[in-house]
Design a protein around this motif. Structure first.
Motif, PDB file in Angstrom:
ATOM      1  N   UNK A 183      -1.278  52.618   1.266  1.00 33.02           N
ATOM      2  CA  UNK A 183      -1.049  51.146   0.654  1.00 33.02           C
ATOM      3  C   UNK A 183       0.353  50.588   1.202  1.00 33.02           C
ATOM      4  N   UNK A 184       1.073  51.072   2.050  1.00 27.04           N
ATOM      5  CA  UNK A 184       2.311  50.561   2.597  1.00 27.04           C
ATOM      6  C   UNK A 184       3.248  50.723   1.626  1.00 27.04           C
ATOM      7  N   UNK A 185       3.563  51.566   0.639  1.00 26.07           N
ATOM      8  CA  UNK A 185       4.689  51.765  -0.252  1.00 26.07           C
ATOM      9  C   UNK A 185       5.804  52.528   0.642  1.00 26.07           C
ATOM     10  N   UNK A 186       6.865  51.928   0.458  1.00 25.74           N
ATOM     11  CA  UNK A 186       8.185  52.214   1.205  1.00 25.74           C
ATOM     12  C   UNK A 186       8.855  52.927   0.113  1.00 25.74           C
ATOM     13  N   UNK A 187       9.379  54.081   0.459  1.00 32.02           N
ATOM     14  CA  UNK A 187      10.405  54.866  -0.496  1.00 32.02           C
ATOM     15  C   UNK A 187      11.747  54.740  -0.100  1.00 32.02           C
ATOM     16  N   UNK A 188      12.031  54.102   1.063  1.00 37.19           N
ATOM     17  CA  UNK A 188      13.320  54.187   1.551  1.00 37.19           C
ATOM     18  C   UNK A 188      13.874  55.614   1.998  1.00 37.19           C
ATOM     19  N   UNK A 189      15.042  55.598   1.176  1.00 35.27           N
ATOM     20  CA  UNK A 189      16.030  56.814   1.522  1.00 35.27           C
ATOM     21  C   UNK A 189      14.997  58.243   1.402  1.00 35.27           C
ATOM     22  N   UNK A 190      14.166  57.978   0.412  1.00 38.37           N
ATOM     23  CA  UNK A 190      13.471  59.213  -0.234  1.00 38.37           C
ATOM     24  C   UNK A 190      11.944  59.395   0.836  1.00 38.37           C
ATOM     25  N   UNK A 191      12.004  58.548   1.595  1.00 35.17           N
ATOM     26  CA  UNK A 191      10.567  58.757   2.456  1.00 35.17           C
ATOM     27  C   UNK A 191      10.658  60.168   3.082  1.00 35.17           C
ATOM     28  N   UNK A 192       9.454  61.035   2.965  1.00 35.66           N
ATOM     29  CA  UNK A 192       9.413  62.476   3.524  1.00 35.66           C
ATOM     30  C   UNK A 192       9.897  63.329   2.328  1.00 35.66           C
ATOM     31  N   UNK A 193      10.430  62.814   1.355  1.00 38.71           N
ATOM     32  CA  UNK A 193      10.784  64.033   0.129  1.00 38.71           C
ATOM     33  C   UNK A 193       9.386  64.182  -0.574  1.00 38.71           C
ATOM     34  N   UNK A 194       9.339  65.610  -1.059  1.00 42.53           N
ATOM     35  CA  UNK A 194       8.290  65.788  -1.640  1.00 42.53           C
ATOM     36  C   UNK A 194       8.553  67.113  -2.929  1.00 42.53           C
ATOM     37  N   UNK A 195       7.566  67.374  -3.392  1.00 43.14           N
ATOM     38  CA  UNK A 195       7.706  68.108  -4.934  1.00 43.14           C
ATOM     39  C   UNK A 195       8.732  69.558  -4.400  1.00 43.14           C
ATOM     40  N   UNK A 196       8.563  70.026  -3.236  1.00 42.96           N
ATOM     41  CA  UNK A 196       9.489  71.127  -3.065  1.00 42.96           C
ATOM     42  C   UNK A 196      10.807  70.696  -2.749  1.00 42.96           C
ATOM     43  N   UNK A 197      10.978  69.438  -2.293  1.00 41.28           N
ATOM     44  CA  UNK A 197      12.358  69.023  -2.294  1.00 41.28           C
ATOM     45  C   UNK A 197      12.929  68.976  -3.515  1.00 41.28           C
ATOM     46  N   UNK A 198      12.143  68.309  -4.610  1.00 39.31           N
ATOM     47  CA  UNK A 198      12.656  68.342  -5.921  1.00 39.31           C
ATOM     48  C   UNK A 198      13.026  69.819  -6.473  1.00 39.31           C
ATOM     49  N   UNK A 199      12.243  70.678  -6.209  1.00 38.57           N
ATOM     50  CA  UNK A 199      12.534  72.042  -6.474  1.00 38.57           C
ATOM     51  C   UNK A 199      13.783  72.671  -5.944  1.00 38.57           C
ATOM     52  N   UNK A 200      13.979  72.292  -4.542  1.00 38.04           N
ATOM     53  CA  UNK A 200      15.346  72.573  -3.909  1.00 38.04           C
ATOM     54  C   UNK A 200      16.806  71.741  -4.663  1.00 38.04           C
ATOM     55  N   UNK A 201      16.339  70.405  -4.718  1.00 39.28           N
ATOM     56  CA  UNK A 201      17.406  69.797  -5.510  1.00 39.28           C
ATOM     57  C   UNK A 201      17.849  70.635  -6.911  1.00 39.28           C
ATOM     58  N   UNK A 202      16.627  70.916  -7.706  1.00 39.93           N
ATOM     59  CA  UNK A 202      17.092  71.437  -8.796  1.00 39.93           C
ATOM     60  C   UNK A 202      17.870  72.779  -8.787  1.00 39.93           C
ATOM     61  N   UNK A 203      17.472  73.347  -7.754  1.00 34.56           N
ATOM     62  CA  UNK A 203      18.261  74.898  -7.702  1.00 34.56           C
ATOM     63  C   UNK A 203      19.789  74.697  -7.276  1.00 34.56           C
ATOM     64  N   UNK A 204      19.808  73.555  -6.197  1.00 34.33           N
ATOM     65  CA  UNK A 204      21.276  73.485  -6.043  1.00 34.33           C
ATOM     66  C   UNK A 204      21.992  72.869  -7.017  1.00 34.33           C
ATOM     67  N   UNK A 205      21.368  71.885  -8.062  1.00 36.11           N
ATOM     68  CA  UNK A 205      22.265  71.488  -9.005  1.00 36.11           C
ATOM     69  C   UNK A 205      22.323  72.608 -10.208  1.00 36.11           C
ATOM     70  N   UNK A 206      21.462  73.429  -9.990  1.00 35.90           N
ATOM     71  CA  UNK A 206      21.758  74.459 -11.133  1.00 35.90           C
ATOM     72  C   UNK A 206      22.738  75.508 -10.815  1.00 35.90           C
ATOM     73  N   UNK A 207      23.036  75.636  -9.322  1.00 33.31           N
ATOM     74  CA  UNK A 207      24.116  76.531  -8.971  1.00 33.31           C
ATOM     75  C   UNK A 207      25.093  75.935  -8.976  1.00 33.31           C
ATOM     76  N   UNK A 208      25.388  74.545  -8.693  1.00 31.41           N
ATOM     77  CA  UNK A 208      26.763  73.792  -8.362  1.00 31.41           C
ATOM     78  C   UNK A 208      27.142  72.724  -9.396  1.00 31.41           C
TER      79      UNK A 208
END
Length: 280
Positions: A183-208
């Motif tokens: 339907x042409x919804x644009x996520x801007x800078x978040x285009x291509x990010x997925x659920x696994x990216x969210x997991x990696x972001x949380x792991x990095x935040x937990x570490x640092x």
């Protein structure tokens, strides 16, 4: 649209509902006011009683009663009578078998989206959701709702518009991001990010403990719920085409709401690099 709906009646399916509409029985009152039963069925007296109760339940705002009787793919019909008490919800988890909840986003389609983060305000969600009558999710029946109930003890509405079921009914499959692309919804800078990216972001935040990483995770989580009203409006318009009510109930397509968080491009680049560097 609920007043035109007969699918919630026991033993009445889509073809019978279409027959009623074609015969001019387009709402509950028309059925109830008919001099003779609109259908030659032994179930007609039962359906009459069910419709009388339907009127009482709708007047009482009992979305759960209808949701328990409608097929999941038809739950979109709840939207029109309960659009002022929707809760678009999406969660992120830590990617472990325990599915520890790391973030939750909540959006009513009107006010600013709210986000909740593990270790900060996560349990505030359980109070904030209590004012809502209808959940809107993507695949939330299988994942988000059970996890929120089991892990946070959240008391969620039973009425649930799961867009995975609704969109599948019009032939759109492949996940939330694929549906957005359709339907042409644009996520801007978040285009291509997925659920696994969210997991990696949380792991990095937990570490640092880097606030920019958490901000990026919450921005991703919020983007998921901000897209849901847009997808719902598209789906409703398509589904209305198969009814006599498209002119009365057609929806203007909203723009995605404003994201309350700003993703950090540097964080995204770093996590993208680490993700694919470790794969190679």
């Amino acid at each position: 649209m609920l007043r035109h709906t007969f699918l919630h009646l026991p033993g009445l399916g889509p073809s019978t509902e279409r027959r009623l509409w074609a015969a001019g029985i387009r709402d509950w009152d028309a059925f109830l006011d008919a001099d003779t039963p609109p259908l030659a069925s032994a179930k007609a007296p039962m359906w009459r009683n069910e419709l009388l109760e339907s009127k009482e339940r709708l007047a009482a705002g009992d979305a759960d009663w209808f949701a328990q009787r409608l097929p999941p793919a038809e739950a979109w019909r709840l939207f029109f009578d309960f659009k002022d008490s929707l809760a678009c919800v999406d969660i992120e988890t830590d990617g472990t078998p325990q599915n520890e909840v790391t973030a939750v986003a909540l959006y009513d389609g009107i006010n600013a989206a709210r986000t909740y983060a593990h270790g900060q305000n996560l349990h505030d969600f359980t109070g904030d959701i209590l004012t809502s009558k209808v959940l809107v999710t993507y695949n939330g029946r299988c994942f988000d709702a059970p996890v929120l109930t089991s892990h946070l003890g959240a008391k969620l509405p039973k009425a649930h518009i799961d867009l995975r079921n609704v969109l599948c009914g019009i032939g759109i499959k492949g996940g939330l991001k694929k549906s957005e692309e359709h339907f042409g919804i644009d996520r801007g800078d978040l285009a291509g990010a997925d659920g696994y990216m969210a997991v990696l972001l949380w792991r990095e935040y937990s570490r640092h403990g880097d606030p920019a990483v958490l901000e990026t995770l919450l921005a991703y989580n919020a983007a998921d719920v901000l897209a849901l009203p847009v997808l719902l409006a598209h789906a409703i318009n398509r589904l209305l085409e198969d009814t006599p009510f498209a002119d009365a109930y057609g929806q203007d397509i909203p723009s995605p709401g404003q994201n309350p968080h700003i993703p950090d491009p540097a964080v995204l680049r770093r996590v993208w690099h680490e993700r694919y560097h470790h794969r190679s």
